[in-house]
Write a protein that holds these residues in place. Structure first.
Motif, PDB file in Angstrom:
ATOM      1  N   ASP B  72      -4.094   3.570   3.025  1.00  0.00           N
ATOM      2  CA  ASP B  72      -3.311   4.679   2.463  1.00  0.00           C
ATOM      3  C   ASP B  72      -2.937   5.699   3.543  1.00  0.00           C
ATOM      4  O   ASP B  72      -1.863   6.298   3.498  1.00  0.00           O
ATOM      5  N   LEU B  73      -3.838   5.907   4.499  1.00  0.00           N
ATOM      6  CA  LEU B  73      -3.519   6.839   5.595  1.00  0.00           C
ATOM      7  C   LEU B  73      -2.462   6.230   6.516  1.00  0.00           C
ATOM      8  O   LEU B  73      -1.546   6.927   6.972  1.00  0.00           O
ATOM      9  N   ALA B  74      -2.599   4.919   6.782  1.00  0.00           N
ATOM     10  CA  ALA B  74      -1.604   4.238   7.611  1.00  0.00           C
ATOM     11  C   ALA B  74      -0.221   4.370   6.982  1.00  0.00           C
ATOM     12  O   ALA B  74       0.783   4.552   7.676  1.00  0.00           O
ATOM     13  N   ALA B  75      -0.186   4.293   5.628  1.00  0.00           N
ATOM     14  CA  ALA B  75       1.087   4.345   4.905  1.00  0.00           C
ATOM     15  C   ALA B  75       1.711   5.737   4.925  1.00  0.00           C
ATOM     16  O   ALA B  75       2.853   5.920   4.503  1.00  0.00           O
ATOM     17  N   MET B  76       0.967   6.740   5.383  1.00  0.00           N
ATOM     18  CA  MET B  76       1.528   8.083   5.550  1.00  0.00           C
ATOM     19  C   MET B  76       1.982   8.296   6.995  1.00  0.00           C
ATOM     20  O   MET B  76       2.544   9.338   7.316  1.00  0.00           O
ATOM     21  N   GLY B  77       1.679   7.351   7.866  1.00  0.00           N
ATOM     22  CA  GLY B  77       1.930   7.573   9.289  1.00  0.00           C
ATOM     23  C   GLY B  77       0.939   8.555   9.888  1.00  0.00           C
ATOM     24  O   GLY B  77       1.256   9.285  10.823  1.00  0.00           O
ATOM     25  N   ALA B  78      -0.299   8.579   9.330  1.00  0.00           N
ATOM     26  CA  ALA B  78      -1.322   9.519   9.803  1.00  0.00           C
ATOM     27  C   ALA B  78      -2.255   8.839  10.798  1.00  0.00           C
ATOM     28  O   ALA B  78      -2.381   7.618  10.809  1.00  0.00           O
ATOM     29  N   HIS B  79      -2.897   9.655  11.618  1.00  0.00           N
ATOM     30  CA  HIS B  79      -3.978   9.173  12.480  1.00  0.00           C
ATOM     31  C   HIS B  79      -5.285   9.234  11.696  1.00  0.00           C
ATOM     32  O   HIS B  79      -5.561  10.243  11.043  1.00  0.00           O
ATOM     33  N   PRO B  80      -6.115   8.193  11.785  1.00  0.00           N
ATOM     34  CA  PRO B  80      -7.371   8.222  11.024  1.00  0.00           C
ATOM     35  C   PRO B  80      -8.374   9.184  11.642  1.00  0.00           C
ATOM     36  O   PRO B  80      -8.358   9.429  12.846  1.00  0.00           O
ATOM     37  N   ARG B 211      11.837   7.088   5.870  1.00  0.00           N
ATOM     38  CA  ARG B 211      11.994   8.208   4.936  1.00  0.00           C
ATOM     39  C   ARG B 211      11.074   8.074   3.728  1.00  0.00           C
ATOM     40  O   ARG B 211      10.854   9.036   2.994  1.00  0.00           O
ATOM     41  N   ALA B 212      10.578   6.875   3.476  1.00  0.00           N
ATOM     42  CA  ALA B 212       9.624   6.647   2.389  1.00  0.00           C
ATOM     43  C   ALA B 212       8.784   5.444   2.796  1.00  0.00           C
ATOM     44  O   ALA B 212       9.280   4.510   3.415  1.00  0.00           O
ATOM     45  N   MET B 213       7.487   5.490   2.461  1.00  0.00           N
ATOM     46  CA  MET B 213       6.612   4.393   2.905  1.00  0.00           C
ATOM     47  C   MET B 213       5.445   4.279   1.936  1.00  0.00           C
ATOM     48  O   MET B 213       4.991   5.266   1.360  1.00  0.00           O
ATOM     49  N   ILE B 214       4.943   3.053   1.787  1.00  0.00           N
ATOM     50  CA  ILE B 214       3.814   2.790   0.889  1.00  0.00           C
ATOM     51  C   ILE B 214       3.084   1.562   1.422  1.00  0.00           C
ATOM     52  O   ILE B 214       3.676   0.744   2.126  1.00  0.00           O
ATOM     53  N   ASP B 215       1.793   1.465   1.117  1.00  0.00           N
ATOM     54  CA  ASP B 215       1.093   0.240   1.479  1.00  0.00           C
ATOM     55  C   ASP B 215       1.069  -0.697   0.278  1.00  0.00           C
ATOM     56  O   ASP B 215       1.084  -0.263  -0.875  1.00  0.00           O
ATOM     57  N   LEU B 216       1.039  -1.989   0.560  1.00  0.00           N
ATOM     58  CA  LEU B 216       1.173  -2.997  -0.491  1.00  0.00           C
ATOM     59  C   LEU B 216      -0.206  -3.438  -0.967  1.00  0.00           C
ATOM     60  O   LEU B 216      -0.768  -4.423  -0.497  1.00  0.00           O
ATOM     61  N   SER B 217      -0.771  -2.671  -1.895  1.00  0.00           N
ATOM     62  CA  SER B 217      -2.074  -3.034  -2.456  1.00  0.00           C
ATOM     63  C   SER B 217      -1.885  -3.788  -3.770  1.00  0.00           C
ATOM     64  O   SER B 217      -2.529  -4.793  -4.015  1.00  0.00           O
ATOM     65  N   ASP B 218      -0.986  -3.328  -4.613  1.00  0.00           N
ATOM     66  CA  ASP B 218      -0.774  -3.980  -5.908  1.00  0.00           C
ATOM     67  C   ASP B 218       0.256  -5.098  -5.822  1.00  0.00           C
ATOM     68  O   ASP B 218       0.404  -5.878  -6.757  1.00  0.00           O
ATOM     69  N   GLY B 219       0.992  -5.159  -4.735  1.00  0.00           N
ATOM     70  CA  GLY B 219       2.061  -6.145  -4.587  1.00  0.00           C
ATOM     71  C   GLY B 219       3.405  -5.438  -4.486  1.00  0.00           C
ATOM     72  O   GLY B 219       3.625  -4.384  -5.073  1.00  0.00           O
ATOM     73  N   LEU B 220       4.306  -6.056  -3.733  1.00  0.00           N
ATOM     74  CA  LEU B 220       5.616  -5.459  -3.462  1.00  0.00           C
ATOM     75  C   LEU B 220       6.357  -5.083  -4.746  1.00  0.00           C
ATOM     76  O   LEU B 220       7.001  -4.027  -4.810  1.00  0.00           O
ATOM     77  N   ALA B 221       6.272  -5.927  -5.780  1.00  0.00           N
ATOM     78  CA  ALA B 221       7.042  -5.674  -7.010  1.00  0.00           C
ATOM     79  C   ALA B 221       6.619  -4.366  -7.656  1.00  0.00           C
ATOM     80  O   ALA B 221       7.433  -3.652  -8.232  1.00  0.00           O
ATOM     81  N   THR B 222       5.335  -4.048  -7.554  1.00  0.00           N
ATOM     82  CA  THR B 222       4.836  -2.789  -8.119  1.00  0.00           C
ATOM     83  C   THR B 222       5.026  -1.641  -7.138  1.00  0.00           C
ATOM     84  O   THR B 222       5.489  -0.555  -7.501  1.00  0.00           O
TER      85      THR B 222
END
Lengths: 330, 330
Positions: B72-80, B211-222
């Motif tokens: 989830d942090l990676a999907a924000m473009g954040a440093h851990p 401009r928008a980003m998400i990690d694929l935990s539930d699957g791309l369709a969701t």
């Protein structure tokens, strides 16, 4: 219940935090403007372990879970900041109940200007309410850990002890409902259902020079031992000096235990226990006599013992039985 | 198992973080020096819901739970930065298994310089491993949420899709073990057991102007639908363009589903999906051809669709069936 429907409902119940909160629910992560040092604690409450559905309303469960977590920040002498809520929901949980848990937490959060800035919802075999809470401090030297107690320090507790345990004994019907008067029974149940994080006391004790501090979740006999072990000192407390909640004598008598022993072991009071240099006692006397501790209306401090040289450990100098060997196990 | 014994064992497994961590395990709360903006996410994994004991080792369970949260942090473009671990342990859990969960998480944490700075241990009806993870950003403008996709943007994913779901299908014996060769089967199981948070990709996509980003935990369709809904745009993707994990064709055939549909719905790949302005495609071409994305060795980006004007939602332009109505429920 659909996850997205629940998340939508939660977004309506939870109030967005003030200007510190840059990103809130609905992203992969929340974004909050930091201030110096982050003080972070995580705490979970599980149905059947830390509470029982039927004994508490969903709102009370939400309040209690957040209060338990915030209490850890109060015990550091930290200012509260944000909270992150995880709900573990068994199959068949009603949407309205899940929302009520959040509503109970939000009501407490609002009183302390805490933003519930994010969270997670998952399926789980038992209702689980977990909070990560974050406080902030500009100088880590203002924060009070568990390791600084020194021989010669005095030991103080806030508020009264045993009330939450007595309230639970009433809820569990381990004692007759008429053991105490109706208003006293109601007050004891309140101590169990609505614990109060002692932020004002934590800040006051820090300002008074507290060298070690902990919140009383497992009970004084367990928690004060943590202070002794982490500090490498011996702590001597007096059972007879413990500030007992109203009605505790009657409840303890019904249970067939000494009221002081009950107050020291029943847990869940979420009062603070601190070790302070002897000079702090004078500094606190006036406030103590006024009987007020600011925003959370806790009674004053009670001095219950002292720190002495010796092997790390805790002793009750006036305990007849083996309380010294008491240890909390999972 | 005694709680204190477990906590003592955990203190030996978890490595104290670097100079940022002022107070660590053993206090009421951890204290960490902040840096600008805190980026925080919470994520829980429960036995029987998110994994099954017997299919994964305790170390893998620890790795997977922390990886899911860090993703989830990676999907924000954040440093851990830091992680806080909660273990919910059923009665009878062996001390060694609980410690192994922590060891698996610590191994992953060390690779990304993440300090596991605190935690909580509680009884629970099912093994539960929950992480709160905190990243830091000096400027919140560097972080990428879910709401900024614009008509005309292109949609990219990192790595390959469907591998974790195929690995789980093999573990569940929903397909014959010899559906794919032994090395391919091992690689698919690895995708499920050891997901990798895509920090290098997240930072690269942020730098490319995502401009928008998400990690694929539930699957791309969701998950891509979340981007569409939060951004108020329509996203059109092509199933045929999805980068499929090796062996996915054979596994999907055995399951009797289209490989693209499987890749879009099986979930748990923890790759990133981002919407970027069309100009970013040129900027990424070289890197893509080199096939490397830095520290986590992900393959390059794959362009799988575009953002268009229209009602908020997601469509697969080449889907024969009702994939557009696919929705994840609890």
């Amino acid at each position: 219940m659909r996850e997205l429907e629940l998340i939508d409902a939660l977004e309506h119940v939870l109030a967005p935090g003030g200007p510190r909160v840059v990103r809130w629910l609905g992203d992969d992560a929340a974004v909050v403007r930091g201030r110096g040092y982050a003080v972070t604690s995580v705490d979970s409450m599980v149905n059947g372990v830390h509470f029982r559905l039927g004994q508490l309303s969903p709102e009370e469960i939400g309040h209690r879970a957040l209060a338990g977590a915030l209490s850890d920040l109060a015990a550091m002498g930290a200012h509260p900041g944000e909270a992150y809520m995880t709900l573990g929901l068994p199959t068949g949980t009603r949407l309205s109940d899940a929302v009520s848990v959040a509503r109970g937490a939000q009501a407490l959060a609002s009183r302390f200007d805490v933003a519930i800035a994010g969270g997670d919802v998952t399926a789980a075999p038992a209702l689980t309410v977990a909070f990560t809470v974050v406080g902030w401090a500009s100088d880590p030297g203002e924060l009070v850990g568990r390791e600084g107690a020194q021989a010669g320090d005095l030991v103080a507790v806030t508020g009264t002890l045993g009330g939450a345990g007595a309230g639970l004994a009433l809820l569990d019907a381990r004692v007759p409902a008429d053991s105490v008067s109706e208003p006293v029974a109601r007050a004891l149940r309140e101590r169990y259902a609505h614990p109060e994080p002692r932020f004002a006391d934590g800040l006051r004790l820090s300002a008074l020079g507290a060298r070690a501090m902990i919140d009383l979740s497992d009970g004084l006999a367990t928690d004060a031992r943590h202070l002794a072990v982490r500090s490498g000192v011996s702590i001597e407390l007096s059972l007879q000096r413990l500030p007992l909640a109203d009605g505790l004598g009657e409840i303890a008598e019904q249970l067939g235990v000494d009221a002081g022993v009950f107050a020291a072991t029943a847990g869940e009071d979420y009062e603070l226990c601190a070790c302070l240099p002897e000079s702090a006692r004078l500094g606190s006397a006036d406030e103590s006599n006024r009987g007020g501790a600011g925003q959370d209306e806790a009674p004053g401090l009670t001095w219950i013992g002292r720190v002495v040289e010796g092997p790390s450990g805790l002793a009750f100098t006036d305990a007849a039985d083996g309380l010294a060997g008491y240890e909390h196990s999972l």
